[in-house]
Design a protein around this motif. Structure first.
Motif, PDB file in Angstrom:
ATOM      1  N   UNK A   1     -14.913  -4.966  -0.363  1.00 26.61           N
ATOM      2  CA  UNK A   1     -13.440  -4.226  -1.144  1.00 26.61           C
ATOM      3  C   UNK A   1     -13.647  -3.409  -2.578  1.00 26.61           C
ATOM      4  N   UNK A   2     -15.448  -3.802  -3.019  1.00 23.70           N
ATOM      5  CA  UNK A   2     -15.542  -3.012  -4.788  1.00 23.70           C
ATOM      6  C   UNK A   2     -16.612  -2.300  -3.854  1.00 23.70           C
ATOM      7  N   UNK A   3     -16.586  -1.577  -3.246  1.00 22.65           N
ATOM      8  CA  UNK A   3     -17.722  -0.525  -2.724  1.00 22.65           C
ATOM      9  C   UNK A   3     -16.770   1.308  -3.149  1.00 22.65           C
ATOM     10  N   UNK A   4     -17.203   1.564  -3.203  1.00 24.17           N
ATOM     11  CA  UNK A   4     -16.587   3.475  -3.680  1.00 24.17           C
ATOM     12  C   UNK A   4     -15.890   3.884  -2.763  1.00 24.17           C
ATOM     13  N   UNK A   5     -16.432   3.732  -1.095  1.00 24.82           N
ATOM     14  CA  UNK A   5     -15.200   4.124  -0.574  1.00 24.82           C
ATOM     15  C   UNK A   5     -14.579   3.482  -0.743  1.00 24.82           C
ATOM     16  N   UNK A   6     -13.343   1.920  -0.468  1.00 29.37           N
ATOM     17  CA  UNK A   6     -12.307   1.292  -0.168  1.00 29.37           C
ATOM     18  C   UNK A   6     -11.981   1.783  -1.387  1.00 29.37           C
ATOM     19  N   UNK A   7     -12.424   2.174  -2.291  1.00 29.33           N
ATOM     20  CA  UNK A   7     -11.482   1.901  -3.541  1.00 29.33           C
ATOM     21  C   UNK A   7     -10.891   3.698  -3.403  1.00 29.33           C
ATOM     22  N   UNK A   8     -11.743   4.660  -2.629  1.00 31.44           N
ATOM     23  CA  UNK A   8     -11.039   5.784  -2.497  1.00 31.44           C
ATOM     24  C   UNK A   8     -10.149   5.351  -1.527  1.00 31.44           C
ATOM     25  N   UNK A   9     -10.423   4.875  -0.658  1.00 30.95           N
ATOM     26  CA  UNK A   9      -8.420   4.825   0.519  1.00 30.95           C
ATOM     27  C   UNK A   9      -8.199   4.358   0.375  1.00 30.95           C
ATOM     28  N   UNK A  10      -8.152   3.029  -0.415  1.00 26.18           N
ATOM     29  CA  UNK A  10      -7.307   2.013  -0.208  1.00 26.18           C
ATOM     30  C   UNK A  10      -6.960   1.049  -1.891  1.00 26.18           C
ATOM     31  N   UNK A  11      -7.801   2.138  -2.999  1.00 31.64           N
ATOM     32  CA  UNK A  11      -7.027   1.392  -4.141  1.00 31.64           C
ATOM     33  C   UNK A  11      -7.673   0.735  -4.667  1.00 31.64           C
ATOM     34  N   UNK A  12      -8.278   0.528  -6.008  1.00 31.59           N
ATOM     35  CA  UNK A  12      -9.019  -0.627  -6.975  1.00 31.59           C
ATOM     36  C   UNK A  12      -8.020  -1.764  -6.637  1.00 31.59           C
TER      37      UNK A  12
ATOM     38  N   UNK B   1      -7.568  -4.881  -4.286  1.00 23.96           N
ATOM     39  CA  UNK B   1      -7.399  -5.201  -2.854  1.00 23.96           C
ATOM     40  C   UNK B   1      -6.538  -6.222  -2.030  1.00 23.96           C
ATOM     41  N   UNK B   2      -5.169  -6.780  -3.079  1.00 23.61           N
ATOM     42  CA  UNK B   2      -4.143  -7.414  -3.278  1.00 23.61           C
ATOM     43  C   UNK B   2      -2.661  -6.465  -2.703  1.00 23.61           C
ATOM     44  N   UNK B   3      -3.167  -5.343  -3.654  1.00 30.52           N
ATOM     45  CA  UNK B   3      -2.135  -4.310  -2.960  1.00 30.52           C
ATOM     46  C   UNK B   3      -2.560  -3.066  -2.881  1.00 30.52           C
ATOM     47  N   UNK B   4      -3.136  -3.041  -1.694  1.00 27.77           N
ATOM     48  CA  UNK B   4      -3.891  -1.942  -1.201  1.00 27.77           C
ATOM     49  C   UNK B   4      -2.778  -0.589  -1.193  1.00 27.77           C
ATOM     50  N   UNK B   5      -3.468   0.352  -1.017  1.00 28.54           N
ATOM     51  CA  UNK B   5      -2.362   1.416  -1.588  1.00 28.54           C
ATOM     52  C   UNK B   5      -2.770   2.094   0.798  1.00 28.54           C
ATOM     53  N   UNK B   6      -1.987   2.081   0.898  1.00 26.17           N
ATOM     54  CA  UNK B   6      -1.403   2.820   2.093  1.00 26.17           C
ATOM     55  C   UNK B   6      -0.885   4.857   2.820  1.00 26.17           C
ATOM     56  N   UNK B   7      -1.035   5.317   2.619  1.00 25.31           N
ATOM     57  CA  UNK B   7      -0.678   7.060   2.776  1.00 25.31           C
ATOM     58  C   UNK B   7       0.024   6.896   1.429  1.00 25.31           C
ATOM     59  N   UNK B   8      -0.720   6.881   0.246  1.00 24.01           N
ATOM     60  CA  UNK B   8      -0.179   6.699  -0.486  1.00 24.01           C
ATOM     61  C   UNK B   8       0.934   6.475  -1.269  1.00 24.01           C
ATOM     62  N   UNK B   9       1.237   5.512  -0.288  1.00 16.64           N
ATOM     63  CA  UNK B   9       2.079   4.707  -1.323  1.00 16.64           C
ATOM     64  C   UNK B   9       1.740   2.883  -1.359  1.00 16.64           C
ATOM     65  N   UNK B  10       1.730   1.891  -2.184  1.00 13.63           N
ATOM     66  CA  UNK B  10       1.580   0.854  -1.607  1.00 13.63           C
ATOM     67  C   UNK B  10       2.156  -0.357  -1.484  1.00 13.63           C
ATOM     68  N   UNK B  11       1.874  -1.180  -0.729  1.00 13.02           N
ATOM     69  CA  UNK B  11       2.215  -2.079  -0.179  1.00 13.02           C
ATOM     70  C   UNK B  11       3.440  -2.953  -0.471  1.00 13.02           C
TER      71      UNK B  11
END
Length: 276
Positions: free
Chosen positions: A169-180, A182-192
């Motif tokens: 979850x601290x990798x650059x690919x995960x941050x680019x897809x879901x945000x920094x 991990x407890x509140x990931x970004x899904x399609x530009x909108x947070x959960x």
């Protein structure tokens, strides 16, 4: 590859780390209390057991002799070891709460050492118990001790899995897809959390039937028969007599089986067609 995605298939790995920390703190606190309360008596109890059932073992004799000469130093070492164990549990609990991967690594090392200790003690205990307890009790002891050893090993794997997940979850690919976060990931530009506030009631999923229901047609128009296709294969030479006979035979398919069987026996190629 992550070793596990959930703790006992019902909780998160993060919660599993917290449970492991609490259990290790309770375990080491009880061990320190036994040493403080009984002192060297607690150590001599195990020494007497080893001397009774392992008289012929040279390694056991040398270990017992060393423990008798340095009993106080051994007690101090065990107290310091337990204190450091508890400190790593507190550090790992803080790391699991704040999602810090390196805070859990020391506890994973201590748990691995404890796993090896448990396996060795289980083997020694079962070898001694076979001379004391009956067979039924020995089987129950084997099952109980084996389950505890597997539980300790499972907790160690949970700690390692938490570190792996934190690296993921601290990798650059995960941050680019879901945000920094991990407890509140970004899904399609909108947070959960924002999605939950916008749509408090979850919508029912759309069901798409892949197979047709009973009596339902796959398409509105009936499928054309092979003889209704006007296109023919140009590569295959066509015979006029074969075409006439086949067309007549295709119309006769609407007749009953008895008439069709009788019609096949006759030569319709030299007769006039009958309009149906």
């Amino acid at each position: 590859m992550v070793l596990m995605e959930s703790y006992f298939f019902c909780a998160s790995v993060r919660l599993g780390v917290l449970v492991t920390c609490i259990a290790a703190i309770i375990k080491n606190t009880i061990f320190m209390w036994l040493i403080f309360a009984n002192g060297t008596t607690f150590l001599y109890f195990f020494i007497n057991i080893l001397e009774t059932y392992y008289k012929t073992s040279r390694i056991v004799k040398e270990s017992v002799t060393w423990a008798e000469h340095y009993s106080k130093e051994l007690m101090v070492f065990m107290q310091l070891y337990s204190f450091c164990y508890i400190a790593t549990c507190v550090l790992a609990a803080y790391g699991a709460y704040k999602l810090k991967k390196y805070h859990v690594v020391p506890l994973a090392i201590f748990e691995f050492i404890y796993t090896v200790q448990v396996v060795v003690l289980v083997i020694i205990t079962l070898r001694i118990a076979r001379h004391i307890v009956p067979l039924a009790t020995l089987i129950l002891m084997t099952l109980a001790l084996s389950f505890y050893a597997m539980l300790v090993a499972y907790d160690t794997l949970a700690l390692i899995a938490f570190v792996q997940i934190m690296f993921l979850v601290r990798s650059q690919r995960y941050i680019r897809l879901y945000g920094p976060d991990p407890l509140n990931p970004v899904t399609n530009g909108v947070q959960s959390k924002q999605m939950a506030s916008i749509n408090p009631i979850s919508q029912q999923p759309i069901i798409i039937y892949v197979m047709p229901k009973a009596g339902q047609k796959l398409w509105d128009l009936p499928q054309s028969k092979w003889w209704q296709d006007e296109k023919t294969d140009d590569n295959v030479p066509q015979n006029i007599n074969y075409e006439e006979s086949s067309e007549f035979f295709q119309r006769q398919e609407l007749l009953s089986k008895v008439l069709l069987r009788n019609a096949i026996k006759e030569d319709y190629l030299h007769k006039e067609r009958v309009a149906i």
